[in-house]
Design a protein around this motif. Structure first.
Motif, PDB file in Angstrom:
ATOM      1  N   ASP A  35       0.817  -1.216   0.000  1.00 27.63           N
ATOM      2  CA  ASP A  35       0.000   0.000   0.000  1.00 27.63           C
ATOM      3  C   ASP A  35       0.851   1.266   0.000  1.00 27.63           C
ATOM      4  O   ASP A  35       0.332   2.362   0.186  1.00 27.63           O
ATOM      5  N   THR A 181       2.501 -15.036  -0.224  1.00 25.97           N
ATOM      6  CA  THR A 181       1.316 -15.738   0.262  1.00 25.97           C
ATOM      7  C   THR A 181       0.861 -15.204   1.618  1.00 25.97           C
ATOM      8  O   THR A 181      -0.073 -15.710   2.209  1.00 25.97           O
ATOM      9  N   ARG A 184      -0.152  -7.914   2.622  1.00 30.35           N
ATOM     10  CA  ARG A 184      -0.891  -7.199   1.597  1.00 30.35           C
ATOM     11  C   ARG A 184      -0.502  -7.660   0.188  1.00 30.35           C
ATOM     12  O   ARG A 184      -1.341  -7.731  -0.707  1.00 30.35           O
ATOM     13  N   SER A 186       0.107 -10.496  -0.875  1.00 27.63           N
ATOM     14  CA  SER A 186      -0.488 -11.770  -1.287  1.00 27.63           C
ATOM     15  C   SER A 186      -1.761 -11.552  -2.102  1.00 27.63           C
ATOM     16  O   SER A 186      -2.170 -12.427  -2.863  1.00 27.63           O
ATOM     17  N   TYR A 187      -2.394 -10.369  -1.949  1.00 28.72           N
ATOM     18  CA  TYR A 187      -3.583 -10.087  -2.751  1.00 28.72           C
ATOM     19  C   TYR A 187      -3.243 -10.051  -4.244  1.00 28.72           C
ATOM     20  O   TYR A 187      -4.105 -10.234  -5.094  1.00 28.72           O
ATOM     21  N   SER A 192       2.962 -10.579  -7.640  1.00 30.97           N
ATOM     22  CA  SER A 192       3.913 -10.094  -6.642  1.00 30.97           C
ATOM     23  C   SER A 192       5.340 -10.533  -6.979  1.00 30.97           C
ATOM     24  O   SER A 192       6.300  -9.984  -6.438  1.00 30.97           O
TER      25      SER A 192
END
Lengths: 227, 256
Positions: A35, A181, A184, A186-187, A192
């Motif tokens: 984020d 995994t 944040r 992991s979303y 990623s």
């Protein structure tokens, strides 16, 4: 030379400098897979830590009464109060658990390993993460393994911290190809991969500062100049 | 304020915390519900200091209320919540939950009076508030919050054809249908009234197959004016429970 509370304070002051230097890099890493607030949050937290130590230095009596754990506990509570993101309680718990095993004026190489192990355990249990999930646990685990090996081989405090710092740095780089995994990132799933985990990178900075603080030795006069 | 369990709702957002507390509090006026939101700089985030301050204040309020009731003066230390009382905390996302856990680790004396629910923020808060309103103890309120996570699956199961067949085959204390009369139907306030009454009655009551003691399941029925609902009950006082619930729905909850 055993490590004492003054070393611990130099460690956190150097960490604050390292985080300030890398603030934009950490934020950019976090912007890619999180984020985007890791650099700013960590910077705010460690700036507050330094301010607390500056305040405490003004009123402290005899510095040799301090334990390493006293220093780390203050870091823990300050980070928890000021960081604002998930890294606050994660790093805060790491320092808190580390403080619990270092309530002594000085720590030797095996005790340094114990401090790192406690920090790893704190991060892993608070974040419910294990190795291989592309989180700061990857860097902490690598650091603990390397530190244990160095201590077993009869290394000094500096040797142990150097091993830990180098391993954490390598492990942070090693998170680049991983798929997250936990946390944040992991979303994002597969997306990623190809980005370094910002928490693993900041862990490498923290441990690099620990090594540098041990190498630098006690500051000649004002402890603040060591930062 | 008579409930012995209070709620602290911790969100990344001050407005979300305030809104959730307002919603849960409206449905359970006897329960102390506190929203804590936002980071140390006032933006999105979580503040340990704010969480600690609110937990301390809420615990002190509970202890004061217990002393005033004469229930807490059985040698319990000052600041301790009354027997079976305490605080259920709900967090919304990652760092709220982690920071609450950190607060509990920093002050181990909190552990016996403060528990962290694993529940969806809004649904868990509403369910916990309604349960606490009936005077339930800490474990029961916590269980109610945690059960809200399973609400969606429970509703799907209850509304599947096999489930409704199985329910009517069981031994019941009666089954009656009743038509919703008030214009807004079984919305938040009436759902809270019904679920609290059902919890008091003790019988296992279902409305259209869903657990009538669950405010969330009742709200999820989406029962609006004119809809026919089937009220069934089993256990002690089942027939009386059915009659009571039917009467409540027929009354229109004071909205007709």
């Amino acid at each position: 030379m055993a490590l004492d509370a003054d070393w611990a304070e130099r460690w956190v002051r150097r960490t604050a400098d390292a985080i300030a230097d890398a603030k934009d890099e950490l934020t950019e890493l976090d912007r890619q897979i999180g984020d985007g607030d890791h650099g700013e949050n960590m910077h705010r937290g460690f700036r507050a830590v330094v301010a607390r130590f500056d305040d405490a230095a003004a009123e402290r009596g005899t510095p040799d009464e301090r334990t390493v754990g006293d220093v780390l506990k203050l870091v823990a509570t300050t980070l928890m109060s000021t960081v604002g993101g998930a890294s606050g309680p994660l790093y805060g718990t790491a320092y808190l658990r580390a403080a619990k095993v270092s309530g002594r004026p000085q720590i030797d190489p095996p005790a340094v390993v114990a401090v790192l192990e406690a920090a790893l355990e704190g991060v892993a249990s608070r974040g419910k993460a294990t190795v291989g999930e592309k989180t700061m646990v990857d860097a902490w685990q690598a650091a603990v393994d390397a530190a244990e090996a160095a201590a077993r081989g009869g290394g000094s405090e500096v040797d142990v911290l150097r091993a830990a710092a180098e391993a954490a740095d390598k492990a942070a780089t090693g998170t680049i190809p991983m798929v997250a995994t936990k946390g944040r990132a992991s979303y994002l799933g597969e997306r990623s991969a190809g980005h370094e985990d910002p928490g693993a990178r900041s862990t490498a900075l923290v441990l690099g500062a620990a090594m540098a603080a041990a190498l630098a030795g006690p500051a000649p006069a004002d402890p603040r100049s060591a930062a | 304020m008579t409930a012995r369990v209070a709620l602290v709702l911790v969100s990344h957002s001050a407005e979300l915390a305030r809104g959730a507390a307002e919603l849960a509090g409206q449905m359970a006026p006897d329960v102390l519900v506190r929203g804590v939101g936002g980071g140390p700089d006032g933006g999105l985030g979580t503040s340990l200091d704010a969480i600690q301050k609110n937990l301390a204040e809420v615990l002190a309020t509970l202890a004061d209320a217990a002393r005033a009731d004469g229930a807490g003066d059985s040698g319990a230390p000052v600041g301790r919540a009354p027997d079976g009382g305490g605080v259920v905390v709900l967090g919304d996302l990652g760092s709220s939950v982690l920071t609450v856990e950190s607060a509990l680790e920093l002050d181990e004396s909190l552990a016996e009076r403060v528990v962290l629910a694993r529940a969806p923020f809004v649904e868990g808060a509403v369910a916990a508030a309604v349960t606490a309103h009936g005077g339930a103890d800490l474990d029961t309120v916590l269980a109610s919050a945690n059960a809200s996570a399973r609400m969606f699956a429970a509703i799907e199961a209850a509304q599947s054809p096999e489930a409704s067949g199985a329910a009517s085959a069981g031994e019941t204390g009666g089954s009656r249908t009743v038509t919703v009369r008030n214009p807004l139907g079984l919305h938040a306030r009436p759902a809270a009234l019904v679920s609290r009454k059902v919890a008091e009655l003790g019988a296992a009551v279902t409305i259209d197959g869903v657990d009538a003691s669950s405010v969330l399941q009742l709200m999820a029925l989406g029962a609006t004016q004119g809809r026919e609902l089937r009220v069934e009950a089993t256990g002690d006082g089942a027939a009386e429970a059915v009659a009571t619930v039917v009467a409540m729905i027929e009354s229109g909850f004071g909205e007709v």
